[in-house]
Design an enzyme around this catalytic site. Sequence first.
Site, PDB file in Angstrom:
ATOM      1  NE  ARG A  23      29.419   2.228-123.235  1.00  0.00           N
ATOM      2  CZ  ARG A  23      29.275   1.471-124.329  1.00  0.00           C
ATOM      3  NH1 ARG A  23      28.332   1.756-125.199  1.00  0.00           N
ATOM      4  NH2 ARG A  23      30.064   0.447-124.543  1.00  0.00           N
ATOM      5  CG  ASP A 103      23.142  -0.891-126.533  1.00  0.00           C
ATOM      6  OD1 ASP A 103      23.287  -1.943-127.182  1.00  0.00           O
ATOM      7  OD2 ASP A 103      23.764   0.152-126.802  1.00  0.00           O
ATOM      8  CG  ASP A 105      23.369  -6.459-128.453  1.00  0.00           C
ATOM      9  OD1 ASP A 105      23.917  -6.110-127.400  1.00  0.00           O
ATOM     10  OD2 ASP A 105      22.497  -7.343-128.498  1.00  0.00           O
ATOM     11  CD  GLU A 123      27.804  -6.233-128.699  1.00  0.00           C
ATOM     12  OE1 GLU A 123      27.535  -5.843-127.552  1.00  0.00           O
ATOM     13  OE2 GLU A 123      28.422  -5.535-129.529  1.00  0.00           O
TER      14      GLU A 123
END
EC number: 3.6.1.15
Length: 176
Positions: A23, A103, A105, A123
């Site tokens: 992202r 990241d 999760d 996740e």
Amino acid sequence: MAGPNPGMQMEIQSYKHNGQLHRVWESSTVLKGNRNIVIGANDKTLVTESDGRTWLTREPAICYFHSMLWFNIIGMLRHDGIYYYCNISSPFVYDSEALKYIDYDLDVKVFPDMTFTLLDEDEYQQHSIEMNYPKVLDQILRNNIDVLIRWIRQRKGPFSPEFIDQWYERYLTYRY
């Protein structure tokens, strides 16, 4: 590694453990920047997902990154109070291109009354298998979740009552 200078615009890039871009936040205003801490702010900034989808953030946010902690904290200023979204992540690195982190999760959502919930454990489990997270990483992340929860309960750092308000006031001086 020097940090970004206050007043400049920076991009924020989030990656996954396998190196894939996850992202991107197009632009955040740097409010404080050194080799250990970066505090940024944004409002209605463009976010691009790894699949190319885009969206705009809905409210002003103050973002806190630390070079030695495995989490980052986003304080979102909403009409009914400050909500926090905490990413369990690698410590940040900063280069001339962007502020970057991995990241992992797991997320902690904190409500204005300072209650909180741990999100995305399923996740995390899936990605830990798919990307072969080392056992030592799991321990580091779990230890940092404990640190984060202590900060929330103690109203430390970004969770202190005046932190978000003070940095938001500083952000407004750059906007107007």
